[in-house]
Design an enzyme around this catalytic site. Structure first.
Site, PDB file in Angstrom:
ATOM      1  N   ASP A  27      11.220 -31.205  -5.486  1.00 14.07           N
ATOM      2  CA  ASP A  27      10.902 -29.758  -5.580  1.00 14.07           C
ATOM      3  C   ASP A  27      11.185 -29.198  -7.034  1.00 14.07           C
ATOM      4  O   ASP A  27      11.696 -28.045  -7.114  1.00 14.07           O
ATOM      5  CB  ASP A  27      11.551 -28.756  -4.444  1.00 14.07           C
ATOM      6  CG  ASP A  27      10.721 -27.655  -4.267  1.00 14.07           C
ATOM      7  OD1 ASP A  27       9.439 -27.312  -4.999  1.00 14.07           O
ATOM      8  OD2 ASP A  27      11.107 -26.746  -3.775  1.00 14.07           O
ATOM      9  N   ALA A  45      15.071 -21.308  -5.982  1.00 14.22           N
ATOM     10  CA  ALA A  45      13.614 -21.545  -6.408  1.00 14.22           C
ATOM     11  C   ALA A  45      13.234 -22.868  -7.017  1.00 14.22           C
ATOM     12  O   ALA A  45      13.421 -22.882  -8.148  1.00 14.22           O
ATOM     13  CB  ALA A  45      13.375 -20.343  -7.447  1.00 14.22           C
ATOM     14  N   HIS A  59       6.773 -22.764   4.672  1.00 15.20           N
ATOM     15  CA  HIS A  59       6.775 -21.421   4.547  1.00 15.20           C
ATOM     16  C   HIS A  59       6.162 -20.790   5.833  1.00 15.20           C
ATOM     17  O   HIS A  59       5.267 -19.779   5.735  1.00 15.20           O
ATOM     18  CB  HIS A  59       6.161 -20.913   3.393  1.00 15.20           C
ATOM     19  CG  HIS A  59       6.935 -21.514   1.979  1.00 15.20           C
ATOM     20  ND1 HIS A  59       7.885 -20.730   1.530  1.00 15.20           N
ATOM     21  CD2 HIS A  59       6.510 -22.546   1.274  1.00 15.20           C
ATOM     22  CE1 HIS A  59       8.105 -21.712   0.451  1.00 15.20           C
ATOM     23  NE2 HIS A  59       7.619 -22.599   0.315  1.00 15.20           N
TER      24      HIS A  59
END
Length: 376
Positions: free
Chosen positions: A258, A293, A182
């Site tokens: 993830d 997401a 990120h």
């Protein structure tokens, strides 16, 4: 009590047609030319970035991490890191207390929860992806407070944020592997972080500045200098060609899921931390904004996807078991060898799971299946 499995066994020195004897640990691997050829025995999968499954999210606290670990075990994951999200400190602390309690529960049928991957809040607010807009600058005091609640094994941060490069060696001294993610940082930011002790990169390509020939970003630093990095091989987060390029550049690129609460669940709306997400046809996106997401991936599917890209089963196994174990410095798992934990998966020739063994105990048909209605 000793048990054994016969088949094609993937050992540290290659395939052995024979038998694997074990209790809680492997006691012997012996050649046997009469062992079946259509039974494949691989090391259990190790997932270092997993948020949820079966409708539950680590951020809920309580026994959410344990329930998640049961479902992932059914897909061959024998060890994992419960992964948090950016959130107010009190919400992160609730999640960490839940992980601690889940680790302390002597549960059967669940993947071994080895600790925490703290993904946020020490991120760049311009590269949040599905993380909520609550990024903050990290301090060693804050990390220590959280580490005292539950062991943090991996921590994602944006190295370009002032103070974060200085944080990296302090984290290393605590036994925490810092990895860049990120991040909007430049190539130089990434190179400086590696020099300071940065260990890896979070979901390579996703949530980081890219590879521009005039202004190379964090991805360029990873490809040029990285020894380890995680990648999400659901073939949606990263295109096959980009995965192949990364495998040539980063020696120990390893797979993570993830995975989100939508994993193992039917299409529909779920919560990921404080964010509403929608699962549709194995893809998970924010309800508002349409950004990817997390995923609905499981590690058995990750293995098959890697093989579909041209890897041998043995090479794909390295990327779901051996390399993540090496990244964390684990010496008791990740490969099949005498004296190691008896964590392994038994597969058919199409690489679908026949059975899973966790510390010598075979997972029963019902364990971990309470919430699972649709395979990811």
């Amino acid at each position: 009590m000793s048990s054994e499995i016969l088949g094609q066994i993937l050992t540290t020195s290659g395939w052995v047609r024979g038998r694997l004897r074990h209790g809680e640990r492997i006691t012997a691997i012996e050649a046997d030319p009469l062992a079946p050829e259509d039974v494949l025995v691989l090391p259990g999968f190790i997932d270092l970035h997993v948020h949820g499954a079966g409708g539950v999210d680590v951020m809920e606290g309580g026994d959410a991490a344990l329930r998640m670990a049961r479902l992932h075990a059914r897909h061959g994951t024998t060890s994992l890191l419960a992964t948090t999200m950016t959130a107010p400190p009190e919400h992160i602390e609730r999640a960490l207390r839940g992980v601690r309690e889940s680790m302390a529960a002597a549960a059967t049928g669940a993947a071994d929860i080895m600790g925490v991957h703290l993904e946020g809040p020490f991120l760049n607010s311009s590269k949040l992806g599905a993380q909520p807009p609550l990024a903050s600058t990290g301090t060693i005091e804050q990390v220590q407070r959280w580490h005292d609640i539950a062991p943090i094994r991996v921590l994602t941060l944006a190295p370009e944020i002032p103070g974060h490069i200085e944080l990296i060696p302090q984290l290393a001294a605590m036994g925490i592997r810092a990895q860049a993610g990120h991040s909007a940082g430049s190539y130089d930011d990434g190179a400086a972080a590696i020099k300071a002790g940065l260990a890896g990169f979070t979901h390579l390509y996703n949530g980081m500045s890219g590879l521009n020939q005039y202004a190379p970003g964090m991805l360029a630093a990873a490809l040029a200098h990285g020894e380890f990095a995680e990648i999400i091989p659901d073939l949606q987060h990263v295109a096959p060609g980009a995965i192949r390029a990364a495998m040539r550049a980063i020696p120990r690129l390893y797979a993570v899921t993830d995975a989100t609460p939508a994993t193992g669940m039917p299409d529909g709306e779920y919560m990921l931390g404080s964010q509403r997400v929608m699962k549709c046809l194995s893809c998970v996106r924010l309800v508002l904004g349409d950004s990817l997401a997390g995923s609905a991936l499981t590690m058995d599917l990750a293995l098959r996807n890697l093989v579909s890209l041209g890897l041998s089963t043995a090479a794909a196994s390295d990327r779901v078991s051996r390399y993540p174990a090496e990244y964390l410095g684990l010496r008791d798992r990740g490969t099949l060898s005498r004296g190691l934990r008896a964590d392994f998966v038994v597969l058919d020739p199409s690489l679908h799971i026949r059975s899973v063994v966790l510390a010598g105990r075979q997972l029963t048909h019902t364990e971990g299946a309470r919430h699972e209605t649709v395979h990811a």
